[in-house]
Enzyme design. Structure first.
Site, short mmCIF file in Angstrom:
data_model
loop_
_atom_site.label_atom_id
_atom_site.label_comp_id
_atom_site.label_asym_id
_atom_site.label_seq_id
_atom_site.Cartn_x
_atom_site.Cartn_y
_atom_site.Cartn_z
CB SER A 94 -26.34 36.36 35.80
OG SER A 94 -25.43 35.38 36.28
N GLY A 95 -23.20 37.65 35.61
CA GLY A 95 -21.89 37.42 35.03
C GLY A 95 -21.62 35.96 34.74
CB SER A 96 -21.80 32.86 36.81
OG SER A 96 -23.13 32.98 37.28
N GLY B 276 -20.52 36.97 39.08
CA GLY B 276 -20.04 38.18 38.44
C GLY B 276 -20.64 39.43 39.04
CB THR B 277 -24.13 40.48 39.80
OG1 THR B 277 -24.54 39.21 40.33
CG2 THR B 277 -24.64 40.64 38.38
#
Length: 348
Positions: free
Chosen positions: A91-93, A259-260
């Site tokens: 996960s980006g965040s 982010g994803t």
């Protein structure tokens, strides 16, 4: 008298999405890699996730990240991601929040200027570039997972909605991508509840009809995400901006664009010939927060054009606290916590 179960967390947010970083009080989990530790937590100790994401301690819109020992010798820490849908491998965040918490809590020494280090997620090695100004973490750039398009503009009939055109991307999880305007949305905050209901109906219709398999990882679970796409605005040569909203099944519209979700959108824009290496995409949430995706290069894998990318965002520390769980509390199921907590104290 029952003993209290305690552990330490740092609450953070990136783009409005709250990530609760668990930094103390958890025993070492079985498993040689972060992925194996994640699988143990998922299969044998899911209580940490459910306690922190359910009443009275949290809400499903939050995420949880547990700091664990890394297996990769380059990595300074490992982390396991937990959300309402389960255990995503990336996960980006959550990565932005975890990196910020580690720096701001001095678990990774913070240096002024640009600073590079490596973390280990369940998906593997993640390179981090942190920008520190006047002692404050102002931005985190992290690697997005290689992303590709599995399905382009398929159609499905969704009860009470009608025929819906969607694409499927993989960017750390499978994403259904739909154009918001085609479904009557402008992507404003007052639409949040309707967006969640619409996305849930679409995801459930797709789940009923088909599944998806990653070219290397195989079955990575049922479709967990949907991304609403707004119109694309070109703000300069090679630089684009679009309103967006990401849904997590079941029932959650993320505060940030994720982010994803941003990585999935870049993969689709490249697939449609609208984005090339070196270009950037700023995705803007219902709340006006944004992430910046950078398309770094194209690779070939599994018969797909795979988009390699980075995601940049800023996270804030909003609380440092100790969670206290009383096993006698009838609103809390702590049965899967005792085996993984190191801090057990007598209740007063």
């Amino acid at each position: 008298m029952s003993a209290e179960l305690t552990f330490q967390i740092i609450d953070t947010h990136a783009g409005g999405d709250v990530s609760r970083i668990v930094v103390g009080g958890i025993a070492k989990l079985p498993g040689a890699t972060v992925r194996q530790q994640m699988e143990y937590l998922r299969d044998h100790a899911d209580g940490l996730r459910t306690v922190l994401l359910e009443e009275p301690y949290g809400i499903p819109e939050m995420s949880v990240d547990l700091i664990v020992p890394p297996a990769n010798p380059e990595a300074m820490a490992g982390y396991i991601i937990m959300e309402v849908m389960g255990y995503p491998i990336y996960s980006g965040s959550n990565t932005i929040c975890t990196a910020t918490a580690l720096l701001e809590n001095n678990m990774i020494p913070k240096r002024e200027g640009q600073q590079q280090f490596v973390l280990e997620s369940p998906a593997g090695r993640v390179a981090i570039d942190a920008r520190v100004e006047n002692g404050v973490v102002e931005a985190i750039t992290c690697e997005g997972l290689p992303s590709y398009i599995d399905t382009h503009r398929a159609t499905i009939h969704v009860p009470l909605i009608g025929d819906v055109t969607y694409s499927i991307a993989y960017s750390g999880g499978f994403y259904a991508l739909v154009h918001a305007a085609e479904l009557g949305f402008s992507l404003t905050r007052d639409e949040e509840s309707r967006l969640a209901h619409c996305a849930q109906a679409i995801v459930e219709a797709i789940l009923t009809e088909r599944g998806f398999s990653h070219y290397e990882l195989g079955d990575v679970g049922p479709l967990p995400f949907l991304h609403f796409m707004g119109d694309v605005e070109q703000i300069a040569g090679g630089h684009y901006r679009s309103r967006s909203a990401t849904y997590v099944h079941p029932g959650v519209i993320c505060r940030s664009t994720t982010g994803t979700g941003t990585s999935a959108r870049m993969a689709l824009m490249h697939h449609e010939g609208r984005m090339q290496p070196g270009d950037t995409l700023e995705t803007v949430s219902l709340r006006g927060s944004s992430f910046l995706g950078t398309f770094t290069r194209v690779a070939q894998a599994g018969g797909y054009d795979v988009v390699e990318n980075t995601i940049t965002g800023k996270a804030y520390v909003i609380a440092r606290s100790q969670i206290v769980v009383n096993p006698a509390d009838e609103l809390v199921d702590s049965s899967q916590l005792r085996g993984i907590l190191t801090c057990i104290q007598p209740a007063d």
